[in-house]
Every structure is written in structure tokens, then in C-alpha cells.
Design a protein around this motif. Structure first.
Motif, short mmCIF file in Angstrom:
data_model
loop_
_atom_site.label_atom_id
_atom_site.label_comp_id
_atom_site.label_asym_id
_atom_site.label_seq_id
_atom_site.Cartn_x
_atom_site.Cartn_y
_atom_site.Cartn_z
N ASP A 69 1.08 -1.45 -0.11
CA ASP A 69 -0.03 -0.05 0.16
C ASP A 69 0.86 0.73 -0.27
N VAL A 70 0.65 2.61 0.63
CA VAL A 70 1.05 3.79 0.26
C VAL A 70 1.64 3.53 1.30
N HIS A 71 1.69 3.24 2.38
CA HIS A 71 2.80 2.88 2.88
C HIS A 71 3.55 2.46 3.32
N ALA A 72 3.87 1.17 2.42
CA ALA A 72 5.11 0.13 2.34
C ALA A 72 5.56 0.75 0.80
N LEU A 73 4.88 1.29 0.28
CA LEU A 73 5.52 2.14 -0.79
C LEU A 73 6.80 2.76 -0.50
N SER A 74 6.05 4.08 0.92
CA SER A 74 6.35 5.38 1.60
C SER A 74 7.99 4.61 2.53
N PHE A 75 7.31 4.07 3.01
CA PHE A 75 8.57 3.50 4.44
C PHE A 75 9.02 2.31 4.21
N VAL A 76 8.91 1.11 2.99
CA VAL A 76 9.52 -0.28 2.92
C VAL A 76 10.32 0.33 2.09
N LEU A 77 9.39 0.07 0.70
CA LEU A 77 10.15 -0.07 -0.27
C LEU A 77 10.91 1.08 -1.02
N GLY A 78 10.59 2.08 -1.07
CA GLY A 78 11.15 3.20 -1.12
C GLY A 78 12.45 3.53 -0.97
N PRO A 79 12.54 3.43 0.48
CA PRO A 79 13.59 3.39 1.36
C PRO A 79 15.06 2.59 1.24
N ARG A 80 14.44 1.40 1.15
CA ARG A 80 15.76 0.21 -0.16
C ARG A 80 15.98 0.54 -0.97
N LEU A 81 15.33 1.14 -2.01
CA LEU A 81 15.66 1.86 -3.32
C LEU A 81 16.69 2.79 -3.18
N ASN A 82 16.09 3.82 -2.28
CA ASN A 82 16.65 4.90 -2.60
C ASN A 82 17.99 4.42 -1.59
N ALA A 83 18.24 4.21 -1.03
CA ALA A 83 19.54 3.39 -0.59
C ALA A 83 20.92 3.37 -1.13
N ALA A 84 20.92 2.58 -2.68
CA ALA A 84 21.78 1.89 -3.11
C ALA A 84 22.05 3.30 -3.88
N GLY A 85 21.40 4.73 -4.40
CA GLY A 85 21.74 5.83 -4.91
C GLY A 85 22.40 6.29 -3.33
N ARG A 86 21.71 6.85 -2.35
CA ARG A 86 22.10 7.61 -1.11
C ARG A 86 24.32 7.10 -1.27
N LEU A 87 24.17 5.36 -1.11
CA LEU A 87 25.51 5.03 -1.05
C LEU A 87 26.69 4.62 -2.40
N GLY A 88 26.16 5.53 -3.32
CA GLY A 88 26.55 5.16 -4.56
C GLY A 88 26.30 4.01 -5.65
N ARG A 89 25.31 3.38 -5.35
CA ARG A 89 24.95 2.28 -6.00
C ARG A 89 23.53 2.16 -6.74
N SER A 90 23.89 3.23 -7.38
CA SER A 90 22.34 3.78 -8.27
C SER A 90 21.97 2.21 -9.22
N GLU A 91 23.40 1.98 -9.91
CA GLU A 91 22.92 1.03 -11.44
C GLU A 91 21.94 -0.28 -10.31
N LEU A 92 22.49 -0.65 -8.92
CA LEU A 92 21.44 -1.66 -8.19
C LEU A 92 19.68 -1.69 -8.49
N GLY A 93 19.33 -0.45 -8.25
CA GLY A 93 18.06 -0.33 -8.20
C GLY A 93 17.50 -0.93 -9.81
N ILE A 94 18.04 -0.18 -10.39
CA ILE A 94 17.78 -0.24 -12.19
C ILE A 94 17.87 -2.41 -12.78
N THR A 95 19.38 -2.92 -11.93
CA THR A 95 19.32 -3.33 -11.85
C THR A 95 17.51 -5.06 -11.25
N LEU A 96 17.54 -3.95 -10.29
CA LEU A 96 16.26 -4.47 -9.41
C LEU A 96 14.93 -4.92 -9.73
N LEU A 97 15.28 -3.29 -10.66
CA LEU A 97 13.68 -3.86 -11.30
C LEU A 97 13.30 -3.82 -12.83
#
Length: 426
Positions: free
Chosen positions: A124-152
Motif C-alpha cells: 500500500d502507500v505506507h509500504a511504498l513510502s516506508f518499506v520499499l522506497g527507502p531500500r531502493l533509495n539506499a542504493a543511490g544514496r551510497l553510490g550504487r544507483s545501478e542496483l535499483g535498475i538491476t532489481l526493477l
């Protein structure tokens, strides 16, 4: 090489050189779609291109099956929610339909990330905001943005599972970095405020603060001190970069644009609620002085008018799963369509303890003995958290949003606490 730029941030009259700049927030745009996230704008561009290719018979001529664009709405919903744009108009339709697609688990990457995060229900929206979103953003925040693309973009479960597990690890690393920087930033903010709460904006900075978490630090300051906040990392190169987050009624993106015009910032941009910027380290004081002066009127007015709007009052016994399921029919909730807030007057705290490092969980008890589980996120070391952990004698007024807690396999009502108050004595 021809380039098409798709964006949604506020734009000035000087546009980048490109074949096309597609942005509903251009000064000459009359679409009325300025509330869309960039992912929503991209989807409209894809729809338009697909329509032209269909009408020209391109797919048939090349023996290619036309794509089913609806299956991509799960990605559009994810990006729309995580960009915290208003869930109204087209955004509302994107998220409503995208969540339906996500529940079918056709995207193996999203499914793998949900499983790794132990998300036991349909997102749901809460899961996207606080569960999935932070995990995807973590890759870009720590210099591994390609990892999100690989996953999706993964089509094999093994690849998706491996990427999801690495994102989980990076998110834990991000959380630790954030925790350390937030502690230092809060200390700076408290020293700046001193015995007065009149500062219209908080500007904090530290040497070599990790640029990937500065937006999160600014958000935590904004939530804690209820005013626009800026977090900057001072690099050894002599140039600082940072992020800013605002409160309703204060257009921070416009203020940043004015700072660029005055030459205080090297560059900067954003929208009303969030912005990014860079400047010379030695201009930190000038930026702080400019923002305090520029935002003083609007920020002080917004802070004076700040209040938690309550939609109704309930007792713990009235917080039923039937009510929660009924409320969900008015969703999806988010920016622009806030979830209803209920007050629970004169409820006692039966017990309270820490949940993780940042949260306080407790149980509310009404006068008739009925009970309701509750949690106050990121409330540790705040006045609200201290009150919940310490008060056992007097009843409290507690306000928050009702959700279904699926932890342990059974659905039970839970209150996400937004505020707590001590009742006034007659």
C-alpha cells in the motif's frame, strides 16, 4: 546525439539545450499537470509515443507486438509515492491502478524486495513510502544507483533476489550513517535555537557529511523542529552540497532560486517542499543569513498556523478492523489526500517501550477497559516519546492514523501516533 529531457522541478526561463524539455513546471506550460512526479511525466511521454507508433502502423510493419503500458503502472505508482507529490488528479489514478498491478507480483524485482523486507501483505502507500522506497533509495544514496535498475528490470528471480538482499544490506548501512548525522545535526539545531524558537529556518552543516543522506537529515530536522531545514556537507574541495525540506506554506524551492540569482549559491533548484543546492564553504554564513531574512515572514506565519487537524474522536473500542477497511476505500492516502486523523481522548498508557532505536510502541487503554496497540515512529528523545515512556498516572489525549497491523499473520488495528497532549485540568 539528440536528447529529450523530462523533469518536474520548477524551471526558469533559461532551459537546457535539448531536442525537447518536457516539464509541466516550465514557465510556458499550460497543461495544469505541475503536480506530477517525473515518473508520471515520463509515462505520459511513453503513452504519447506509443499512440503515434500505433496510428502510423509501426508495430505491424516491423512485426512487433505493441507493449501493454498498464503493466508498468506499478513502477509509476512507486515513483509517484516516493517523490511525495500530491495524490490528486492523475497521480491518484496512477497510484490506485499501480497498487493493483503491484499486488499481482508481475515485477519480479518488486516482489523480491517485498519478500526480503518481510512485507506480508499487498503493498500500500505506507509500504511504498516506508518499506520499499527507502531500500531502493539506499542504493543511490551510497553510490550504487545501478542496483535499483538491476532489481526493477530483472526478469529472473535469482538476479532479483540477489539485488534485493544487497539493497537490504545497504539500507541498514544507510540507517547507521543517518543515525550518526542526525544526532550531530540535532545538536547543532538545538544550539542554534537556544532558548528561543524564533528562527524561521534551520541551517546545519558538517565536514564530509555523506551527501547521500543529507535529504534524510533535513527531513528529520523539519519533523522534529517543525520549520524549514537545510543540511549541508562541507567537502575538502571547498564546495558544499546539501538538501532542504520545507513545511506547508513555505516555498523553499523559490527561496533557493533567489539565492542562486544573488550569487550566494553556485546552483540549486527544487520545488516548494524540497530543494538541493551547492555553494562555496565560505558562503555558509551568507546563505544562513539570506534564508533567515527571506523566509522570516512566511515561515513564522506557517509555524504560527501549524496545527494537527483532527477528523474525529474515537475510543479504543471504536478502532475496529471494519472501520479501517471502510476508511481504505477513500484511499490511496498520501500528500494531497491525507489519511484521516482521529483523537483518542483521555486514554491511559498501559505500557510503553522502545521499538528499535528510534520508535516508541505502547498500548492505549480507554475508560471502559478497551485497548489499542500504538506506535510513535522516530519519537525517541523527543518530548512526545518521553511523555509516552514516562506517564502512567494521568490520562493523555492521543491523536494519529489507524492502520491494519499484519505482523504475525493476524490483522489487528494499530494507531500510528502523530501527537500527544496532557489534558488541561479544570
Amino acid at each position: 546525439l539528440e536528447a529529450i529531457i523530462v523533469d518536474h522541478h520548477q524551471a526558469d526561463e533559461h532551459l537546457p539545450v535539448a531536442t525537447a524539455v518536457v516539464n509541466p513546471n516550465r514557465l510556458d506550460d499550460v497543461s495544469g499537470q505541475g503536480h506530477l512526479a517525473a515518473v508520471g511525466v515520463v509515462f505520459l511521454l511513453v503513452v504519447a509515443v506509443n499512440r503515434v507508433l500505433r496510428s502510423d502502423g509501426w508495430y505491424e510493419a516491423n512485426g512487433i507486438e505493441a507493449p501493454d503500458l498498464l503493466k508498468w503502472l506499478d513502477l509509476v505508482a512507486l515513483g509517484t509515492v516516493c517523490d511525495v507529490v500530491p495524490l490528486s488528479g492523475l497521480n491518484r489514478a496512477y497510484v490506485t491502478q499501480g497498487l493493483k498491478m503491484m499486488s499481482q507480483r508481475q515485477n519480479v524485482g518488486i516482489a523480491a524486495l517485498s519478500d526480503t523486507a518481510r512485507l506480508s501483505r499487498s503493498p500500500d502507500v505506507h509500504a511504498l513510502s516506508f518499506v520499499l522506497g527507502p531500500r531502493l533509495n539506499a542504493a543511490g544514496r551510497l553510490g550504487r544507483s545501478e542496483l535499483g535498475i538491476t532489481l526493477l528490470s530483472a526478469t529472473e528471480r535469482g538476479v532479483a533476489s540477489q539485488a534485493a538482499q544487497e539493497l537490504e544490506r545497504l539500507n541498514k548501512e544507510r540507517q547507521q550513517i543517518e543515525l550518526e548525522l542526525v544526532e550531530e545535526a540535532v545538536s547543532q539545531a538545538e544550539r542554534a535555537l537556544g532558548d528561543t524558537a524564533s528562527l524561521p529556518v534551520l541551517v546545519v552543516a558538517g565536514k564530509n557529511w555523506h551527501p547521500g543522506v543529507l535529504g534524510l537529515v533535513a527531513s528529520r530536522l523539519k519533523e522534529r523542529f517543525l520549520r524549514p531545514s537545510v543540511a549541508l556537507g562541507l567537502a575538502e574541495t571547498g564546495e558544499a552540497t546539501g538538501s532542504a525540506r520545507s513545511i506547508p506554506g513555505v516555498d523553499l524551492g523559490a527561496a533557493v532560486a533567489r539565492a542562486v540569482e544573488k550569487g550566494i549559491l553556485i546552483k540549486g533548484g527544487g520545488h516548494a517542499m524540497a530543494a538541493g543546492m551547492s555553494l562555496r564553504n565560505e558562503d555558509l554564513g551568507a546563505l544562513r543569513a539570506f534564508l533567515e531574512d527571506d523566509l522570516r515572514v512566511t515561515s513564522n506565519a506557517a509555524m504560527a498556523d501549524a496545527a494537527l487537524e483532527v477528523d474525529g474522536a474515537l475510543s479504543a473500542s471504536g478502532a475496529s478492523m471494519e472501520l479501517i477497511d471502510l476508511l481504505q476505500k477513500a484511499g490511496p492516502y498520501g500528500a494531497g489526500n491525507p489519511q484521516p486523523v482521529f483523537a483518542f481522548p483521555a486514554h491511559r498508557i498501559a505500557y510503553a517501550d522502545l521499538a528499535g532505536k528510534d520508535h516508541v510502541r505502547c498500548q492505549l487503554v480507554a475508560g471502559d477497559g478497551s485497548r489499542l496497540q500504538a506506535i510513535a515512529f522516530r519519537s525517541v528523545n523527543t518530548p512526545m516519546g518521553e511523555l509516552l515512556l514516562s506517564e502512567r498516572q494521568l490520562p493523555l489525549h492521543v491523536a494519529g492514523r489507524l492502520v491494519a497491523n499484519d505482523w504475525g499473520g493476524s490483522r489487528k488495528p494499530q494507531l500510528l501516533i502523530d501527537d500527544v497532549a496532557v489534558p488541561k485540568r479544570p
